[in-house]
Design a protein around this motif. Sequence first.
Motif, PDB file in Angstrom:
ATOM      1  N   GLU A   1     -55.354  76.508   8.792  1.00 17.59           N
ATOM      2  CA  GLU A   1     -56.441  76.840   9.550  1.00 17.59           C
ATOM      3  C   GLU A   1     -57.209  75.397   9.710  1.00 17.59           C
ATOM      4  O   GLU A   1     -57.618  75.327  11.042  1.00 17.59           O
ATOM      5  CB  GLU A   1     -57.541  77.729   8.583  1.00 17.59           C
ATOM      6  N   GLY A   2     -57.309  74.671   8.881  1.00 18.72           N
ATOM      7  CA  GLY A   2     -57.803  73.065   9.188  1.00 18.72           C
ATOM      8  C   GLY A   2     -57.004  72.450  10.479  1.00 18.72           C
ATOM      9  O   GLY A   2     -57.770  71.981  11.390  1.00 18.72           O
ATOM     10  N   ARG A   3     -55.804  72.429  10.362  1.00 21.01           N
ATOM     11  CA  ARG A   3     -54.996  72.051  11.392  1.00 21.01           C
ATOM     12  C   ARG A   3     -55.145  72.587  12.814  1.00 21.01           C
ATOM     13  O   ARG A   3     -55.485  72.018  13.886  1.00 21.01           O
ATOM     14  CB  ARG A   3     -53.398  72.174  11.026  1.00 21.01           C
ATOM     15  N   ILE A   4     -55.227  73.767  12.634  1.00 19.13           N
ATOM     16  CA  ILE A   4     -55.674  74.633  13.967  1.00 19.13           C
ATOM     17  C   ILE A   4     -57.162  74.209  14.654  1.00 19.13           C
ATOM     18  O   ILE A   4     -57.116  74.046  15.893  1.00 19.13           O
ATOM     19  CB  ILE A   4     -55.533  76.178  13.826  1.00 19.13           C
ATOM     20  N   MET A   5     -58.067  74.088  13.650  1.00 16.25           N
ATOM     21  CA  MET A   5     -59.391  73.747  14.167  1.00 16.25           C
ATOM     22  C   MET A   5     -59.469  72.336  14.517  1.00 16.25           C
ATOM     23  O   MET A   5     -60.080  71.993  15.574  1.00 16.25           O
ATOM     24  CB  MET A   5     -60.338  74.080  13.152  1.00 16.25           C
ATOM     25  N   ASP A   6     -58.480  71.350  14.020  1.00 13.46           N
ATOM     26  CA  ASP A   6     -58.497  69.897  14.595  1.00 13.46           C
ATOM     27  C   ASP A   6     -58.019  70.082  15.798  1.00 13.46           C
ATOM     28  O   ASP A   6     -58.451  69.259  16.898  1.00 13.46           O
ATOM     29  CB  ASP A   6     -57.526  68.981  13.664  1.00 13.46           C
ATOM     30  N   GLU A   7     -57.053  70.991  16.167  1.00 17.16           N
ATOM     31  CA  GLU A   7     -56.044  70.871  17.344  1.00 17.16           C
ATOM     32  C   GLU A   7     -56.912  71.389  18.580  1.00 17.16           C
ATOM     33  O   GLU A   7     -57.027  71.018  19.704  1.00 17.16           O
ATOM     34  CB  GLU A   7     -54.764  71.612  17.231  1.00 17.16           C
ATOM     35  N   LEU A   8     -57.690  72.431  18.225  1.00 14.97           N
ATOM     36  CA  LEU A   8     -58.800  73.035  18.983  1.00 14.97           C
ATOM     37  C   LEU A   8     -59.663  72.028  19.576  1.00 14.97           C
ATOM     38  O   LEU A   8     -60.133  71.581  20.644  1.00 14.97           O
ATOM     39  CB  LEU A   8     -59.646  74.199  18.215  1.00 14.97           C
ATOM     40  N   GLN A   9     -60.145  70.964  18.691  1.00 15.17           N
ATOM     41  CA  GLN A   9     -61.130  69.964  18.995  1.00 15.17           C
ATOM     42  C   GLN A   9     -60.348  68.955  20.230  1.00 15.17           C
ATOM     43  O   GLN A   9     -60.979  68.663  21.066  1.00 15.17           O
ATOM     44  CB  GLN A   9     -61.567  69.126  17.661  1.00 15.17           C
ATOM     45  N   PHE A  10     -59.026  68.870  19.674  1.00 17.58           N
ATOM     46  CA  PHE A  10     -58.083  67.875  20.701  1.00 17.58           C
ATOM     47  C   PHE A  10     -58.093  68.588  22.085  1.00 17.58           C
ATOM     48  O   PHE A  10     -58.539  67.960  23.355  1.00 17.58           O
ATOM     49  CB  PHE A  10     -56.881  67.704  20.240  1.00 17.58           C
ATOM     50  N   LEU A  11     -57.713  69.879  22.013  1.00 22.07           N
ATOM     51  CA  LEU A  11     -57.619  70.494  23.315  1.00 22.07           C
ATOM     52  C   LEU A  11     -59.036  70.687  24.056  1.00 22.07           C
ATOM     53  O   LEU A  11     -59.047  70.449  25.329  1.00 22.07           O
ATOM     54  CB  LEU A  11     -57.098  72.039  23.081  1.00 22.07           C
ATOM     55  N   SER A  12     -60.085  70.929  23.445  1.00 21.39           N
ATOM     56  CA  SER A  12     -61.319  71.157  24.139  1.00 21.39           C
ATOM     57  C   SER A  12     -61.627  69.626  24.621  1.00 21.39           C
ATOM     58  O   SER A  12     -62.550  69.644  25.844  1.00 21.39           O
ATOM     59  CB  SER A  12     -62.544  71.430  22.996  1.00 21.39           C
ATOM     60  N   THR A  13     -61.575  68.590  23.953  1.00 25.78           N
ATOM     61  CA  THR A  13     -61.929  67.312  24.488  1.00 25.78           C
ATOM     62  C   THR A  13     -61.091  66.940  25.813  1.00 25.78           C
ATOM     63  O   THR A  13     -61.629  66.673  27.070  1.00 25.78           O
ATOM     64  CB  THR A  13     -61.508  66.185  23.504  1.00 25.78           C
TER      65      THR A  13
ATOM     66  N   SER B   1     -40.683  81.642   2.754  1.00 24.71           N
ATOM     67  CA  SER B   1     -41.270  80.951   1.723  1.00 24.71           C
ATOM     68  C   SER B   1     -41.823  79.938   1.828  1.00 24.71           C
ATOM     69  O   SER B   1     -42.899  79.361   1.365  1.00 24.71           O
ATOM     70  CB  SER B   1     -40.282  81.074   0.197  1.00 24.71           C
ATOM     71  N   ILE B   2     -41.277  78.783   2.615  1.00 26.35           N
ATOM     72  CA  ILE B   2     -41.687  77.527   2.988  1.00 26.35           C
ATOM     73  C   ILE B   2     -42.986  77.511   3.970  1.00 26.35           C
ATOM     74  O   ILE B   2     -43.995  76.896   3.536  1.00 26.35           O
ATOM     75  CB  ILE B   2     -40.808  76.413   3.670  1.00 26.35           C
ATOM     76  N   LEU B   3     -42.758  78.796   4.802  1.00 25.50           N
ATOM     77  CA  LEU B   3     -44.179  78.636   5.814  1.00 25.50           C
ATOM     78  C   LEU B   3     -45.672  79.116   4.787  1.00 25.50           C
ATOM     79  O   LEU B   3     -46.548  78.652   4.798  1.00 25.50           O
ATOM     80  CB  LEU B   3     -43.851  79.860   6.497  1.00 25.50           C
ATOM     81  N   ARG B   4     -45.145  79.976   3.824  1.00 27.15           N
ATOM     82  CA  ARG B   4     -45.969  80.442   2.775  1.00 27.15           C
ATOM     83  C   ARG B   4     -46.751  79.388   2.011  1.00 27.15           C
ATOM     84  O   ARG B   4     -47.856  79.108   1.972  1.00 27.15           O
ATOM     85  CB  ARG B   4     -45.816  81.576   2.066  1.00 27.15           C
ATOM     86  N   ASP B   5     -45.793  78.443   1.691  1.00 29.69           N
ATOM     87  CA  ASP B   5     -46.142  77.216   0.800  1.00 29.69           C
ATOM     88  C   ASP B   5     -46.957  76.442   1.401  1.00 29.69           C
ATOM     89  O   ASP B   5     -47.820  75.593   1.146  1.00 29.69           O
ATOM     90  CB  ASP B   5     -44.884  76.364   0.092  1.00 29.69           C
ATOM     91  N   LEU B   6     -46.430  76.015   2.925  1.00 30.27           N
ATOM     92  CA  LEU B   6     -47.247  75.333   4.045  1.00 30.27           C
ATOM     93  C   LEU B   6     -48.772  75.764   4.098  1.00 30.27           C
ATOM     94  O   LEU B   6     -49.269  74.968   4.805  1.00 30.27           O
ATOM     95  CB  LEU B   6     -46.422  74.815   5.004  1.00 30.27           C
ATOM     96  N   GLY B   7     -48.832  77.149   3.783  1.00 32.49           N
ATOM     97  CA  GLY B   7     -50.204  77.388   4.096  1.00 32.49           C
ATOM     98  C   GLY B   7     -50.285  78.373   5.255  1.00 32.49           C
ATOM     99  O   GLY B   7     -51.553  78.615   5.716  1.00 32.49           O
ATOM    100  N   MET B   8     -49.209  78.861   5.726  1.00 27.91           N
ATOM    101  CA  MET B   8     -49.318  79.976   6.831  1.00 27.91           C
ATOM    102  C   MET B   8     -50.284  81.000   6.414  1.00 27.91           C
ATOM    103  O   MET B   8     -50.097  81.842   5.479  1.00 27.91           O
ATOM    104  CB  MET B   8     -47.983  80.521   6.950  1.00 27.91           C
ATOM    105  N   GLY B   9     -51.217  80.987   7.352  1.00 24.01           N
ATOM    106  CA  GLY B   9     -52.252  82.260   7.050  1.00 24.01           C
ATOM    107  C   GLY B   9     -53.191  81.867   6.109  1.00 24.01           C
ATOM    108  O   GLY B   9     -53.985  82.625   5.672  1.00 24.01           O
ATOM    109  N   LYS B  10     -53.121  80.537   5.704  1.00 25.57           N
ATOM    110  CA  LYS B  10     -54.244  80.110   4.727  1.00 25.57           C
ATOM    111  C   LYS B  10     -55.151  78.807   5.391  1.00 25.57           C
ATOM    112  O   LYS B  10     -54.801  78.332   6.404  1.00 25.57           O
ATOM    113  CB  LYS B  10     -53.462  79.656   3.269  1.00 25.57           C
ATOM    114  N   LYS B  11     -55.747  78.232   4.309  1.00 26.84           N
ATOM    115  CA  LYS B  11     -56.700  77.312   4.663  1.00 26.84           C
ATOM    116  C   LYS B  11     -56.099  76.113   5.098  1.00 26.84           C
ATOM    117  O   LYS B  11     -56.672  75.474   6.183  1.00 26.84           O
ATOM    118  CB  LYS B  11     -57.601  76.726   3.433  1.00 26.84           C
TER     119      LYS B  11
END
Length: 495
Positions: free
Chosen positions: A146-158, A133-143
């Motif tokens: 998603e934003g955090r993953i895309m930010d992290e992708l940017q850090f990794l790419s750099t 329930s907490i993972l759902r509230d925190l937005g697991m599988g949602k926007k």
Amino acid sequence: MASGAVTLFLLFTIVMMVVKILMSFSKRKSYKFPPGPTPLPIIGNLNILDIKRQDLTFIELAKKYGTFFTFHLGPTKAVVLVGYEANKEALVKANYDFGNRGSIPIADNFQMNHGVVFSNGEIWKITRRFMLSILRDLGMGKKTVEGRIMDELQFLSTEIQSYNGKPLDKKILYLAAPNITFGILFGRRFDYDHPTFQKFISIMDELVINTGTPPAKIYNMFPNLKYFFKEPQLVLNRIDQLNVILKDLFNEAKEVKSEDSFRTFAEAFVQKDEREIVEDDKEKLFTEKNLLASAFDLMLGGTETTSTTIQWAILLMMKYPHLQKKAQEEIDNVIGMDRPPRWDDQTVLPYCLALVHEVQRYANIFQYFPHSTPTDVHFRDYFIPKGTAVIPVFSSVHYDETQYETPKQFNPNHFLDADGKFIKKDAFYPFSKGRRACAGESLARMELFLFITGLLQKFTFTPPPGISADDLDIAPEVVFSMRTKSYKLCATPRQ
Ligand code: HEM
């Protein structure tokens, strides 16, 4: 007269005792295990077990004994499920009957029936429900996530880009996923060279190795022989080091409120109504011990699994450059270079989606995860007692020839129809199924799709100069999970 009464009383007592004994015999259950190889004293069937590739031994034995058979892991009598049908019947259809966690002494020593992965009973039920329930509230599988993953992708790419195409170690691909878990747990990320982050990564790495050596696996079968093995103590030492880091992070997180409305797992755990009681032993559930155990589960789930799968993906892309090119062409045609792929793009990137699924099918990062029966179980023609160890061989589902055309080959077409549309396969078991299925599946799926497609959009991956694709070794390195062997990669930016 008196002696007659005594005789009668004695007779009555004897008759009652005989009746009781007979009743206890008639009540004794006649369990019936499926067939299997004959065990030797003490070692059971260990003489025929490939300790590293246990899944391959089980798949071979299924040819002789059928897809549900008995196997003696040392003194422990286990039942093994091989192939799609048997696993589906047991884990999905008979969900409850095979849904307890089996014992893994090397982990049980420190989790002590806390957290989610290695627990059972009320504590498992309530902590799993809370975690989901907490993972759902925190937005697991949602926007939000998603934003955090895309930010992290940017850090990794750099970070990758800073090597200017020079060879770099596969370890770099391990860095992004842990930060997603740190975000969920504490609402923060670390720079990759931060000493705490580096220490955390190296402890997790050692833990995954120490819990997966052949002696550690033998110890799991003979836990009484703890003093003959170095692994149990090594693992406990690493856990102590990890807990020091986690406790510090919890204390910091208590003082600094997390940004936005993003409530962290740690915050939610601490705020949880402390009156919630585990009925079994009247122990309070939301204790520091359970918090640390749950954090460990999230760290293990959120770090080793996802990072290892990303390492598999890039290795396989270097091994099969024409498949890498096909995925890149799809990304170029549909998304272009102006923005990274998003989660919604799954529907318009069927080849990439199939490729990510095929990486998971092919890599089989867990051969199996032990289960046990929470109750006496009737299954097929057999009757198995409560507490029996169960081995659902996930990799055998992925190698099942009735489900995949060329199971031994890496072939994204396994997940595509004749028109190139993505097909969802029921025989897809990297996250397992049923009552104990992975609690982080939707988060993991999102991370894998966004990280892998995002990296392929930005870079072309090749082996270092002097090494050809043919030279690349794609056999697994078996530790607690099935990792790739160590390798180096070159990442050339795409324009
Ligand atoms: C590629 C990524 C992942 C893979 C392949 C994976 C796979 C698995 C597998 C095979 C199990 C055991 C299922 C069973 O016993 O039948 C499991 C359990 C679990 N996973 Fe994952 N996992 C992944 C990512 C994650 C993530 C990101 C999280 C957390 C956010 C997570 C949390 C858990 C938990 C808590 C359990 C225990 C479930 C239970 O026993 O009730 N996993 N995972």
